[in-house]
Enzyme design. Structure first.
Site, mmCIF file in Angstrom:
data_model
loop_
_atom_site.group_PDB
_atom_site.id
_atom_site.type_symbol
_atom_site.label_atom_id
_atom_site.label_comp_id
_atom_site.label_asym_id
_atom_site.label_seq_id
_atom_site.Cartn_x
_atom_site.Cartn_y
_atom_site.Cartn_z
ATOM 1 N N TYR A 4 58.221 34.223 20.146
ATOM 2 C CA TYR A 4 57.586 34.843 19.119
ATOM 3 C C TYR A 4 58.212 34.525 17.712
ATOM 4 C CZ TYR A 4 55.999 39.483 17.134
ATOM 5 O OH TYR A 4 54.756 40.129 16.894
ATOM 6 N N LYS A 28 40.337 43.401 43.181
ATOM 7 C CA LYS A 28 40.071 42.138 43.174
ATOM 8 C C LYS A 28 40.832 41.480 41.698
ATOM 9 C CE LYS A 28 35.877 40.570 42.962
ATOM 10 N NZ LYS A 28 34.858 41.224 42.354
ATOM 11 N N ALA A 88 17.085 47.208 47.448
ATOM 12 C CA ALA A 88 17.344 46.760 46.520
ATOM 13 C C ALA A 88 17.747 46.876 44.998
ATOM 14 C CB ALA A 88 15.217 46.920 46.302
ATOM 15 N N ALA A 93 21.821 45.781 43.705
ATOM 16 C CA ALA A 93 22.049 44.652 42.397
ATOM 17 C C ALA A 93 22.026 43.423 43.219
ATOM 18 C CB ALA A 93 22.946 44.744 41.442
#
Length: 427
Positions: free
Chosen positions: A42, A97, A198, A200
């Site tokens: 820092y 994820k 149909a 994404a």
């Protein structure tokens, strides 16, 4: 409440008073145990890299974590099969994820849940923070909004923007299609492909199949076949409107070489399977219950190749085969975008890897002794550590060839060696 449901809830909560809730945290990569180290971490030492970046913005890759950092961003409008559950309700998925990024490709990731839903607000917010990261993974944003959001962000941002719901399944199923074509002796331009769903992912899959050479694609949404007589189509669906008398899934399935299901349970009947062309392929990707169960489909066809989104069946269409390694390759060459060529390179690498001998540890993970290239193994296993080398290097090389890489003097063999060392050192 089932045992698994309770175990999952417990898994996500702190195990003791010193633990944290959730699945991700912060890893400090430099020591901070002395006064001198604190001064460098820092004030005052941190000022020096700041000044270097002020002189050359690309120095952020050298002095910060930007080059190994992805933002997983969602507005919570299309979370898994749960739908529009809200931004914070989707946070466990986005954290998950991030776990996959780190576990499979050693990429650091942070989740960002947006409490805005209109297109302009999402685009403005992501564009404003994009430079902090080496890449942006858009996740679980509903169609058709997601198409415009990704397209415009790719134009605005200086880092790769990738909506995995669109492209992940496309990359994996294209790999499977490449290998199925080889096994059957068919050519892409001769195929009849039916896409049920149909959204994404369906649109992105069809786009990649066209890039592979497929010309005959029949797409269906909840109202049936997308044909030129319909007046209720958005711009993405209009691109796949065909002049046909087919109206139902059963109509479309006749003489089809491939059916891709991205819809819901029981959307593919045994009669549809029976009506398909010789040596057909089905990817039934609805989760947790696919459009047709593999055993049922095989009961009417013994020349069938079938994959699902489930890990308990052969040929799992799992996005984790793609996005971690695509971003790994893109980050390592400082790519400014993920091109169509980079996605196709990932598909071809996956297809090629499936033909290699399967390591014992992979077979053991699946509790299978029949894992060899063939109808029951056309897509690699997510547990194959070679994915890091094969897919990431192919993506990086494609980025260099496409002129979107920021690195100079890219050495493919040296990069493969670096990836191999990373894979060898993985836990």
């Amino acid at each position: 409440m089932s045992t698994f449901e309770q175990e999952s809830l417990d898994y996500h909560k702190a195990r003791n008073q010193f633990d944290s809730n959730g699945k991700i945290g912060t890893l400090i990569t430099k020591p901070c145990d002395t006064v001198k180290e604190l001064a460098m971490a820092y004030s005052p030492g941190v000022a020096y890299p700041c000044l270097e970046i002020e002189k050359d913005i690309d120095a952020a890759y050298d002095y910060t974590n930007k080059g190994n950092l992805v933002a997983v961003i969602s507005d919570g409008t299309a979370v898994l099969g749960l739908g529009d559950i809200g931004h914070l309700a989707g946070k466990p998925v986005m954290e998950g994820k991030c776990v996959l990024f780190k576990a499979f490709a050693h990429v650091d990731a942070v989740d960002i849940e947006l409490n805005v839903h209109d297109t302009e607000s999402i685009i403005a917010t992501v564009a404003a923070i994009a430079d902090t990261f080496g890449g942006i993974n858009l996740e679980d944003i509903a169609a058709p909004q997601c198409f415009e959001i990704e397209t415009r962000l790719k134009e605005i941002c200086n880092v790769p923007v990738f909506h995995d719901d669109q492209h992940g399944t496309a990359v994996i199923t294209t790999a499977g299609l490449i290998n199925a074509l080889e096994m059957s002796g068919k050519k892409a331009e001769e195929l009849k492909v039916v896409v049920i769903g149909a959204g994404a992912s369906g649109i992105a899959c069809a786009n990649m199949y066209k890039a592979l050479g497929v010309k005959n694609i029949t797409m269906l949404d909840s109202k049936g076949v997308i044909h030129t007589g319909r007046t209720d189509l958005n711009e993405q669906k209009k691109a796949y409107a065909i002049d046909t008398t087919d109206r139902t899934p059963a109509d479309a399935a006749k003489n089809a070489d491939m059916i891709l299901g991205l819809s819901g349970p029981d959307q593919i009947s045994t009669d549809m399977v029976a009506s398909m062309a010789a040596n057909p392929i089905i990817f039934a990707c609805a989760n947790p219950t696919p459009e047709i169960m593999p055993a049922l489909a095989k009961s009417v066809r013994d020349d069938l190749i079938i994959g699902t989104g489930r890990s308990d069946f052969a040929n799992q269409v799992n996005n984790v085969l793609g996005f971690p390694f695509i971003f790994r390759g893109a980050l390592d060459v400082r790519a400014t975008k993920i091109t169509e060529n980079m996605k196709m390179a990932a598909s071809k690498a996956l297809a090629a890897l499936a033909k290699e001998s399967v390591p014992d540890y992979v077979a053991k993970a699946h509790k299978r002794d029949d894992m060899a290239f063939g109808p029951e193994y056309i897509i690699p296993s997510p547990f194959d550590k070679r994915l890091l080398v094969w897919v990431s290097s192919a993506v990086a090389q494609a980025a260099v060839e496409d002129g979107v890489a920021g690195v100079k003097d890219f050495n493919l063999e040296a990069y493969k060696a670096k990836l191999q060392a990373m894979a060898d050192n993985a836990k």
